[in-house]
Design a protein around this motif. Sequence first.
Motif, PDB file in Angstrom:
ATOM      1  N   LEU A 163      15.892 -57.813 -90.842  1.00  0.00           N
ATOM      2  CA  LEU A 163      15.093 -57.319 -89.594  1.00  0.00           C
ATOM      3  C   LEU A 163      15.493 -58.257 -88.185  1.00  0.00           C
ATOM      4  CD1 LEU A 163      11.635 -57.811 -91.583  1.00  0.00           C
ATOM      5  CD2 LEU A 163      12.595 -55.666 -90.520  1.00  0.00           C
ATOM      6  N   ASN A 164      15.272 -57.809 -87.116  1.00  0.00           N
ATOM      7  CA  ASN A 164      15.603 -58.430 -86.069  1.00  0.00           C
ATOM      8  C   ASN A 164      14.235 -59.326 -85.260  1.00  0.00           C
ATOM      9  OD1 ASN A 164      13.866 -55.840 -85.599  1.00  0.00           O
ATOM     10  ND2 ASN A 164      14.555 -56.241 -83.555  1.00  0.00           N
ATOM     11  N   ARG A 165      14.709 -60.455 -84.690  1.00  0.00           N
ATOM     12  CA  ARG A 165      13.796 -61.315 -83.967  1.00  0.00           C
ATOM     13  C   ARG A 165      13.451 -60.736 -82.683  1.00  0.00           C
ATOM     14  NH1 ARG A 165      13.569 -66.346 -86.497  1.00  0.00           N
ATOM     15  NH2 ARG A 165      15.242 -66.734 -87.859  1.00  0.00           N
ATOM     16  N   PRO A 166      12.108 -61.068 -82.282  1.00  0.00           N
ATOM     17  CA  PRO A 166      11.822 -60.562 -81.147  1.00  0.00           C
ATOM     18  C   PRO A 166      12.738 -60.878 -79.849  1.00  0.00           C
ATOM     19  CG  PRO A 166       9.909 -61.288 -82.331  1.00  0.00           C
ATOM     20  CD  PRO A 166      11.371 -61.737 -83.256  1.00  0.00           C
TER      21      PRO A 166
ATOM     22  N   TYR B  99      21.470 -59.119 -83.825  1.00  0.00           N
ATOM     23  CA  TYR B  99      21.022 -59.100 -85.061  1.00  0.00           C
ATOM     24  C   TYR B  99      21.855 -57.869 -85.557  1.00  0.00           C
ATOM     25  CZ  TYR B  99      18.233 -55.264 -83.018  1.00  0.00           C
ATOM     26  OH  TYR B  99      17.882 -53.765 -82.233  1.00  0.00           O
ATOM     27  N   PRO B 100      21.792 -57.602 -86.866  1.00  0.00           N
ATOM     28  CA  PRO B 100      22.543 -56.528 -87.436  1.00  0.00           C
ATOM     29  C   PRO B 100      22.338 -55.082 -86.817  1.00  0.00           C
ATOM     30  CG  PRO B 100      22.061 -57.724 -89.148  1.00  0.00           C
ATOM     31  CD  PRO B 100      21.290 -58.459 -88.108  1.00  0.00           C
ATOM     32  N   SER B 101      22.878 -54.729 -85.943  1.00  0.00           N
ATOM     33  CA  SER B 101      22.645 -53.204 -85.136  1.00  0.00           C
ATOM     34  C   SER B 101      22.816 -52.107 -86.090  1.00  0.00           C
ATOM     35  CB  SER B 101      23.566 -53.034 -84.091  1.00  0.00           C
ATOM     36  OG  SER B 101      23.449 -51.932 -83.321  1.00  0.00           O
ATOM     37  N   GLY B 102      21.630 -51.026 -86.061  1.00  0.00           N
ATOM     38  CA  GLY B 102      21.979 -50.087 -86.717  1.00  0.00           C
ATOM     39  C   GLY B 102      21.252 -49.880 -88.236  1.00  0.00           C
TER      40      GLY B 102
ATOM     41  N   LEU C 110      13.257 -47.104 -97.692  1.00  0.00           N
ATOM     42  CA  LEU C 110      14.002 -48.055 -96.777  1.00  0.00           C
ATOM     43  C   LEU C 110      12.987 -49.325 -97.040  1.00  0.00           C
ATOM     44  CD1 LEU C 110      14.417 -45.924 -93.628  1.00  0.00           C
ATOM     45  CD2 LEU C 110      15.873 -46.348 -95.626  1.00  0.00           C
ATOM     46  N   SER C 111      13.594 -50.403 -97.363  1.00  0.00           N
ATOM     47  CA  SER C 111      12.912 -51.639 -98.083  1.00  0.00           C
ATOM     48  C   SER C 111      13.334 -53.012 -97.152  1.00  0.00           C
ATOM     49  CB  SER C 111      13.156 -51.928 -99.558  1.00  0.00           C
ATOM     50  OG  SER C 111      12.840 -50.713-100.097  1.00  0.00           O
ATOM     51  N   PRO C 112      12.320 -53.521 -96.426  1.00  0.00           N
ATOM     52  CA  PRO C 112      12.226 -54.897 -95.837  1.00  0.00           C
ATOM     53  C   PRO C 112      12.769 -55.953 -96.562  1.00  0.00           C
ATOM     54  CG  PRO C 112      10.175 -54.225 -95.683  1.00  0.00           C
ATOM     55  CD  PRO C 112      10.723 -53.163 -96.530  1.00  0.00           C
TER      56      PRO C 112
END
Length: 538
Positions: free
Chosen positions: A285-288, A295-298, A318-320
């Motif tokens: 996940l991406n941080r605000p 962050y890992p793009s895509g 798709l699992s966070p």
Amino acid sequence: MTGMSALALSLPAMAEPPHLVQQGTARQLQVQGKPMLLIAGELGNSSSSSAAYMAPHWKKLRDMHLNTVLAPVQWELLEPVEGKFDFTQVDNLIRDARANNLKLVFLWFGAWKNSMSTYVPSWVKRDQARFPRAALVNGQEVEILSAMAPTTLASDQKALAALMAHIKQVDGKQNTVVMLQVENEIGMLPVARDYGPLAQAAWQGQVPRELTAYLTAHRDSLVPEMKRLWAAQGARTSGTWAEVFGGGIAAEEVFTAWYYARFADELTKAGKAAYDLPMYVNVALNRPGRLPGEYPSGGPLPHLIDVWKAGAPSIDMLSPDIYFPNFVDIVNRYKRADNPLFVPEANNADHPQVAGNAFYAIGQLDAIGFGPFSIESIDDKSGALGAAYDVLEQLAPHILAAQGLNKMAGFRPKALYDETLLYEPQVAVIGDYRFTVAYADIQRPALSSKTAEAGGIIVQIGPEEYLIGGSGVTVTFAPAKDGGGQAGIDSAWEGRFDSAGQWRAGRLLNGDQTHQGRHIQIPAGQWQIQRVKFYRYK
């Protein structure tokens, strides 16, 4: 082939592979004809590479009430020499899991692990002509294999297909292995997209028709970020990536997501052709406030779910992977009609809020499973997680019977990304009763050091009978419909379900324990089950 143990000898006829089935609004994992709730934990990234290292942990994990272990399988160990497969690691994991009555989810560390390509075999790393790297704007290569390279995909497919065929051969009857993770936390770093020659040519080309057709067909249900991005260019259905999504960094991330999704889909199809297990892709996940590449793009992030659903229809979930405080907000974005919830990395196993998060994900969102990371690091001191998993293990048959049928709800205080805790009472209607769940003293609500760790679940098992499990919750109740009089406690028993699933009652709670019939309470720091029957009066 080496590593062909006695697992492969004299096996009975094949069983139906584990698969997903629909129950009401929920999807469930079915194993050998029965639904299964994955009460799980994920091993540290290197732990599964050594059977000797893992040997003292297996029994401890089962004693913590896990029924499933998520274990990495590394490409570099599986295929150290091109075309020659060594299944020693896989066979050891299956053997030891079976010996301890545990199931396995294998994590395929193939072309990418946490964006990087460090788990690929040496023969892949050293042959950059066959297996080109992704590149930065200035042409400098990074240690990430390009998703654009057909040779990389073909080699990854061969390896995964060999793994799946072997699992089918040695485990097709027992179903020790129940799911597989495709790669690990895919994403491009430190820029939004690959600038290598293959990627540059694709960026200048047309957006694939499959993507714009999906966006058109699902225009009313797209996630808000995708709806805005696509609409900003007039919701065009043809053109280059810049023409359809604009020329900025957001368009570059959509481009990256599409080609990662296509790679993962083709890899998944090859694996399923060999042995058709449920497969998922996990999410970093991406941080605000961070930009793609910071962050890992895509990857299959919340704002890119639609791209992944269009590009990777063979992926079941798709699992966070969730290491942020705003767990409730994140899991609600991944619970969709087209995406059953599975949380493979639910923070580190020693995080104090993990247990409460498990109760929310499973009770409120019908999660098929939940597993914090580095589970073996706490198996000597499992504490709250072991106690919470004990309760979930006891409740699992009733949870599975209730999923998708409006007979269950889960609760926990909601935290924001900045760790602000919103602990006001929460309400759910289950059957003919409305329940209000509080996480603080209902007479004098105040935050305590244990409030954030609370979690609960309510499961209906009869017209007026409910199981209430968890810790740090106070439950009040009323008839669901106005004008229906008042609700009272007929009986409230604490107790537990034995290994055969039979209820063994403890104390009959009344008077002080129920505040003279006003509420059901499970104190903070305790994980337990109460079996409660309600009644109505005027």
